[in-house]
Scaffold this motif. Structure first.
Motif, PDB file in Angstrom:
ATOM      1  N   VAL A   9       0.831  -1.201   0.000  1.00  0.00           N
ATOM      2  CA  VAL A   9       0.000   0.000   0.000  1.00  0.00           C
ATOM      3  C   VAL A   9       0.867   1.252   0.000  1.00  0.00           C
ATOM      4  CG1 VAL A   9      -1.759   1.304   1.240  1.00  0.00           C
ATOM      5  CG2 VAL A   9      -1.902  -1.189   1.101  1.00  0.00           C
ATOM      6  N   GLY A  10       1.765   1.415   0.977  1.00  0.00           N
ATOM      7  CA  GLY A  10       2.722   2.500   0.915  1.00  0.00           C
ATOM      8  C   GLY A  10       2.649   3.565   1.978  1.00  0.00           C
ATOM      9  N   PHE A  11       1.692   3.465   2.928  1.00  0.00           N
ATOM     10  CA  PHE A  11       1.679   4.523   3.931  1.00  0.00           C
ATOM     11  C   PHE A  11       2.694   4.277   5.057  1.00  0.00           C
ATOM     12  CE2 PHE A  11      -1.854   1.664   5.029  1.00  0.00           C
ATOM     13  CZ  PHE A  11      -1.501   1.265   6.305  1.00  0.00           C
ATOM     14  N   ASP A  12       3.522   3.252   4.902  1.00  0.00           N
ATOM     15  CA  ASP A  12       4.614   3.078   5.857  1.00  0.00           C
ATOM     16  C   ASP A  12       5.737   4.087   5.607  1.00  0.00           C
ATOM     17  OD1 ASP A  12       5.290   2.053   3.440  1.00  0.00           O
ATOM     18  OD2 ASP A  12       6.369   0.304   4.230  1.00  0.00           O
ATOM     19  N   THR A  13       5.597   4.874   4.542  1.00  0.00           N
ATOM     20  CA  THR A  13       6.596   5.911   4.266  1.00  0.00           C
ATOM     21  C   THR A  13       6.249   7.240   4.924  1.00  0.00           C
ATOM     22  OG1 THR A  13       5.446   6.582   2.241  1.00  0.00           O
ATOM     23  CG2 THR A  13       7.141   4.864   2.045  1.00  0.00           C
ATOM     24  N   LEU A  14       5.145   7.277   5.682  1.00  0.00           N
ATOM     25  CA  LEU A  14       4.768   8.524   6.350  1.00  0.00           C
ATOM     26  C   LEU A  14       5.872   9.053   7.274  1.00  0.00           C
ATOM     27  CD1 LEU A  14       0.976   8.125   7.197  1.00  0.00           C
ATOM     28  CD2 LEU A  14       2.037   9.889   5.792  1.00  0.00           C
ATOM     29  N   PRO A  15       6.519   8.207   8.093  1.00  0.00           N
ATOM     30  CA  PRO A  15       7.623   8.743   8.911  1.00  0.00           C
ATOM     31  C   PRO A  15       8.731   9.349   8.071  1.00  0.00           C
ATOM     32  CG  PRO A  15       6.931   6.606   9.752  1.00  0.00           C
ATOM     33  CD  PRO A  15       6.222   6.809   8.453  1.00  0.00           C
ATOM     34  N   ASP A  16       9.061   8.702   6.951  1.00  0.00           N
ATOM     35  CA  ASP A  16      10.094   9.259   6.077  1.00  0.00           C
ATOM     36  C   ASP A  16       9.659  10.595   5.495  1.00  0.00           C
ATOM     37  OD1 ASP A  16      11.590   6.979   6.557  1.00  0.00           O
ATOM     38  OD2 ASP A  16      10.777   5.919   4.814  1.00  0.00           O
ATOM     39  N   GLN A  17       8.370  10.705   5.162  1.00  0.00           N
ATOM     40  CA  GLN A  17       7.877  11.976   4.633  1.00  0.00           C
ATOM     41  C   GLN A  17       7.975  13.086   5.684  1.00  0.00           C
ATOM     42  OE1 GLN A  17       3.970  11.589   2.853  1.00  0.00           O
ATOM     43  NE2 GLN A  17       4.420   9.491   2.203  1.00  0.00           N
ATOM     44  N   LEU A  18       7.636  12.746   6.941  1.00  0.00           N
ATOM     45  CA  LEU A  18       7.742  13.739   8.007  1.00  0.00           C
ATOM     46  C   LEU A  18       9.189  14.159   8.233  1.00  0.00           C
ATOM     47  CD1 LEU A  18       5.195  12.335  10.626  1.00  0.00           C
ATOM     48  CD2 LEU A  18       4.920  14.319   9.160  1.00  0.00           C
ATOM     49  N   VAL A  19      10.105  13.172   8.185  1.00  0.00           N
ATOM     50  CA  VAL A  19      11.521  13.488   8.363  1.00  0.00           C
ATOM     51  C   VAL A  19      12.012  14.406   7.259  1.00  0.00           C
ATOM     52  CG1 VAL A  19      13.843  12.509   8.365  1.00  0.00           C
ATOM     53  CG2 VAL A  19      12.042  11.427   9.708  1.00  0.00           C
ATOM     54  N   ASN A  20      11.664  14.090   6.018  1.00  0.00           N
ATOM     55  CA  ASN A  20      12.101  14.916   4.892  1.00  0.00           C
ATOM     56  C   ASN A  20      11.526  16.328   4.978  1.00  0.00           C
ATOM     57  OD1 ASN A  20      13.522  12.737   3.809  1.00  0.00           O
ATOM     58  ND2 ASN A  20      11.761  12.062   2.580  1.00  0.00           N
ATOM     59  N   LYS A  21      10.262  16.420   5.393  1.00  0.00           N
ATOM     60  CA  LYS A  21       9.646  17.729   5.535  1.00  0.00           C
ATOM     61  C   LYS A  21      10.317  18.532   6.639  1.00  0.00           C
ATOM     62  CE  LYS A  21       5.200  19.963   6.462  1.00  0.00           C
ATOM     63  NZ  LYS A  21       3.765  19.731   6.778  1.00  0.00           N
ATOM     64  N   SER A  22      10.613  17.906   7.763  1.00  0.00           N
ATOM     65  CA  SER A  22      11.270  18.599   8.872  1.00  0.00           C
ATOM     66  C   SER A  22      12.667  19.039   8.489  1.00  0.00           C
ATOM     67  CB  SER A  22      11.312  17.689  10.102  1.00  0.00           C
ATOM     68  OG  SER A  22      10.012  17.334  10.525  1.00  0.00           O
ATOM     69  N   ILE A  23      13.398  18.185   7.774  1.00  0.00           N
ATOM     70  CA  ILE A  23      14.748  18.545   7.350  1.00  0.00           C
ATOM     71  C   ILE A  23      14.704  19.721   6.377  1.00  0.00           C
ATOM     72  CG2 ILE A  23      16.736  17.746   6.017  1.00  0.00           C
ATOM     73  CD1 ILE A  23      16.346  14.998   7.233  1.00  0.00           C
ATOM     74  N   HIS A  24      13.728  19.703   5.490  1.00  0.00           N
ATOM     75  CA  HIS A  24      13.594  20.812   4.542  1.00  0.00           C
ATOM     76  C   HIS A  24      13.237  22.114   5.257  1.00  0.00           C
ATOM     77  CE1 HIS A  24      12.703  22.990   0.884  1.00  0.00           C
ATOM     78  NE2 HIS A  24      11.514  23.312   1.401  1.00  0.00           N
ATOM     79  N   GLN A  25      12.365  22.030   6.247  1.00  0.00           N
ATOM     80  CA  GLN A  25      11.939  23.226   6.970  1.00  0.00           C
ATOM     81  C   GLN A  25      13.016  23.716   7.923  1.00  0.00           C
ATOM     82  OE1 GLN A  25       8.370  22.639   9.186  1.00  0.00           O
ATOM     83  NE2 GLN A  25       8.239  24.739   9.934  1.00  0.00           N
ATOM     84  N   GLY A  26      13.795  22.814   8.512  1.00  0.00           N
ATOM     85  CA  GLY A  26      14.791  23.197   9.489  1.00  0.00           C
ATOM     86  C   GLY A  26      14.203  23.253  10.894  1.00  0.00           C
ATOM     87  N   PHE A  27      15.068  23.421  11.872  1.00  0.00           N
ATOM     88  CA  PHE A  27      14.654  23.426  13.271  1.00  0.00           C
ATOM     89  C   PHE A  27      15.142  24.711  13.923  1.00  0.00           C
ATOM     90  CE2 PHE A  27      15.220  19.073  11.899  1.00  0.00           C
ATOM     91  CZ  PHE A  27      14.073  18.439  12.348  1.00  0.00           C
ATOM     92  N   CYS A  28      14.505  25.032  15.023  1.00  0.00           N
ATOM     93  CA  CYS A  28      14.938  26.176  15.823  1.00  0.00           C
ATOM     94  C   CYS A  28      15.021  25.752  17.281  1.00  0.00           C
ATOM     95  CB  CYS A  28      13.990  27.365  15.655  1.00  0.00           C
ATOM     96  SG  CYS A  28      12.330  27.115  16.338  1.00  0.00           S
ATOM     97  N   PHE A  29      15.963  26.330  17.975  1.00  0.00           N
ATOM     98  CA  PHE A  29      16.162  26.011  19.387  1.00  0.00           C
ATOM     99  C   PHE A  29      16.687  27.267  20.066  1.00  0.00           C
ATOM    100  CE2 PHE A  29      18.304  23.837  23.018  1.00  0.00           C
ATOM    101  CZ  PHE A  29      17.191  23.160  23.491  1.00  0.00           C
ATOM    102  N   ASN A  30      16.050  27.613  21.180  1.00  0.00           N
ATOM    103  CA  ASN A  30      16.358  28.861  21.875  1.00  0.00           C
ATOM    104  C   ASN A  30      16.810  28.554  23.304  1.00  0.00           C
ATOM    105  OD1 ASN A  30      15.304  30.169  19.542  1.00  0.00           O
ATOM    106  ND2 ASN A  30      13.243  29.962  20.395  1.00  0.00           N
ATOM    107  N   ILE A  31      17.959  29.077  23.658  1.00  0.00           N
ATOM    108  CA  ILE A  31      18.571  28.833  24.966  1.00  0.00           C
ATOM    109  C   ILE A  31      18.675  30.159  25.714  1.00  0.00           C
ATOM    110  CG2 ILE A  31      20.591  27.952  26.182  1.00  0.00           C
ATOM    111  CD1 ILE A  31      21.218  26.230  23.781  1.00  0.00           C
ATOM    112  N   LEU A  32      18.223  30.165  26.946  1.00  0.00           N
ATOM    113  CA  LEU A  32      18.368  31.321  27.830  1.00  0.00           C
ATOM    114  C   LEU A  32      19.434  31.010  28.875  1.00  0.00           C
ATOM    115  CD1 LEU A  32      17.485  34.067  29.061  1.00  0.00           C
ATOM    116  CD2 LEU A  32      15.700  32.808  30.303  1.00  0.00           C
ATOM    117  N   CYS A  33      20.461  31.829  28.949  1.00  0.00           N
ATOM    118  CA  CYS A  33      21.558  31.645  29.904  1.00  0.00           C
ATOM    119  C   CYS A  33      21.439  32.712  30.992  1.00  0.00           C
ATOM    120  CB  CYS A  33      22.913  31.753  29.213  1.00  0.00           C
ATOM    121  SG  CYS A  33      23.174  30.522  27.922  1.00  0.00           S
ATOM    122  N   ILE A  34      21.224  32.267  32.219  1.00  0.00           N
ATOM    123  CA  ILE A  34      21.097  33.182  33.350  1.00  0.00           C
ATOM    124  C   ILE A  34      22.252  32.909  34.307  1.00  0.00           C
ATOM    125  CG2 ILE A  34      19.651  33.961  35.253  1.00  0.00           C
ATOM    126  CD1 ILE A  34      17.226  33.094  33.734  1.00  0.00           C
ATOM    127  N   GLY A  35      22.928  33.961  34.682  1.00  0.00           N
ATOM    128  CA  GLY A  35      24.032  33.823  35.617  1.00  0.00           C
ATOM    129  C   GLY A  35      24.763  35.139  35.765  1.00  0.00           C
TER     130      GLY A  35
END
Length: 465
Positions: A45-71
């Protein structure tokens, strides 16, 4: 039954079978197994590729991460961040003479393999340097709430663009604790107590090479005891995932992390490592027996970065969003704990409850506006009447003074006229006496100065007027 309906009822099984779903009771799994029927797949059928599709979409979009340093200034925040990401960020050194606490955010584009990361580092400049530290935490709280508010405003727009939106919400707060070896400062306890409901806090003992191992263990125990006694909730690595439950449970036992950061390399034998060199020896940054730097990097970046992002959205942001909407008057249930519904409609939905709440708040606002307008009009009219009464009173007082001065003027003029008449009578009497004296002595009489007397009289009258 249509093929689309069948596809909606089928789910994928690891043994390449598909079963039709019914609606069994959730608390009883055995009846559910009995009501499912097995179907053999004729092909892939082929919907076992959904995780791969999500991974490819996330890699294409990129990620963001924000760190707050207090001291505090000079505790090693920038050095640790450089060591964590194995790069050198452009961060200017700050002095200890800042008038107040300010936050400085810098965003960097990083890439590892084919994964792009937009990293934002927020540093607290001047934290703990002021003599009066009463409100040192307030700029941090305001910054975190401002990022939540910006995301909420974007979420409430009619035309949203969350896909391209740069999420600036703080995902983790690295709280740097000075290695005193005794206990937490009051400023540290107060700041973490206020921030624990707004951000994921990971306490860190900075410059841990300045404390011996036995003192460091006692210091860790003391910190955890004080945090627990004051009700401060720090971030705990999740243990619900079986694949990382064991390592996360172990790492929770190492909190707070005692770290040493450095980007300089020292050659030890045949290897070159990042370390701090002292006259008495070398402290290796990436040696787990020397410090917890590797544990922090493993937990923060490699294992739990996505969980930190999820906790920020599902826990801290949702709390802020709920409180903000409740302040605006929105609610999901009515006075009797029933779902809010628009009068006359048969269904209840979130959209309808928002619409009803909006209409109610709109009518309430209009009513309050009219009430305030009437109140302000009454206050304005009352103040105008008071001012007019004051003006009338002042006018009466001024008129009375004018009349008083007029009377004084008339009285003075009458007295002056009487004195003038007396003076003229004395002059006439004097002239008569002088004339009689001249006759007796036989001297000729002088001409009568009628014209001069008239001019003198006119001059006196004009001067008087």
């Amino acid at each position: 039954m249509a093929s689309s309906d069948v596809a909606r009822q089928l789910r994928y099984q690891p043994d390449s079978r598909m079963r039709a779903r019914s609606n069994p009771p959730l608390d009883n799994q055995e009846p559910r197994r009995q009501t499912c029927r097995s179907l053999s797949l004729a092909g892939h059928v082929g919907f076992d590729t959904l995780p791969d599709q999500l991974v490819n979409k996330s890699i294409h979009q990129g990620f963001c991460f924000n760190i707050l340093c207090i001291g505090e200034t000079g505790v090693g925040k920038s050095t640790l961040i450089d060591s964590l990401f194995k790069t050198s960020f452009d961060d200017r050194m700050s002095t200890h003479f800042q008038p107040n606490v300010r936050l400085k955010a810098e965003t960097y584009e990083l890439q590892e393999s084919n994964v792009r990361l937009k990293l934002t580092i927020v540093n607290t400049v001047g934290f703990g340097d002021q003599i009066n530290k009463h409100d040192s935490y307030q700029p941090v709280v305001d910054y975190i709430d401002a990022q939540f508010e910006a995301y909420l405003q974007e979420e409430l727009k009619i035309k949203r663009s969350l896909y391209n939106y740069h999420d600036t919400r703080i995902h983790v707060c690295l709280y740097f604790i000075s290695p005193t070896g005794h206990s937490l400062k009051a400023l540290d306890l107060l700041t973490m107590k206020i921030l624990d409901s707004k951000v994921n806090i990971i306490p860190i003992i900075a410059k841990a090479d300045g404390v011996s191992k036995p003192e460091l263990q006692r210091f860790k125990s003391k910190i955890l005891s004080e945090l627990a006694s004051n009700g401060v909730q720090i971030y705990q690595f999740p243990t619900d995932d079986e694949s990382i439950a064991e390592i996360n449970a172990t790492m929770n036992g190492h909190l707070p992390f005692a770290v040493v950061g450095n980007t300089e390399e020292v050659k030890i034998g045949n290897k070159t490592v990042k370390a701090r060199q002292y006259p008495w020896g070398i402290v290796q940054v990436e040696n787990e027996t020397h410090c917890d730097f590797v544990r922090l990097r493993e937990m923060l970046i490699c294992t739990n970065m996505e969980d930190l992002r999820e906790q920020t959205h599902m826990r801290h942001y949702e709390l802020y969003r709920r409180c903000k909407l409740e302040e605006m008057g929105f609610c999901d249930t009515g006075p009797e704990n029933k779902p809010v519904r628009v009068p006359g409609s048969k269904k209840t939905s979130h959209r309808e409850s928002l619409q009803e709440t909006y209409e109610a708040k709109r009518h309430e606002f209009l009513g309050e506006s009219r009430h305030k307008e009437e109140e302000m009009r009454r206050m304005f009219e009352q103040r105008v009447e008071e001012k007019e009464a004051l003006f009338r009173e002042a006018e009466r007082e001024l008129q009375a003074r004018i009349e008083h001065y007029k009377r004084l003027y008339q009285e003075g003029r009458m007295r002056l006229e009487e004195k003038r008449k007396l003076l003229e009578d004395e002059i006439m009497a004097f002239n008569k006496k002088k004339t009689a004296s001249d006759i007796l002595q036989g001297r000729p009489l002088p001409p009568t100065p009628t014209v001069g007397l008239k001019k003198e009289k006119e001059r006196k009258n004009s001067g008087f007027m």
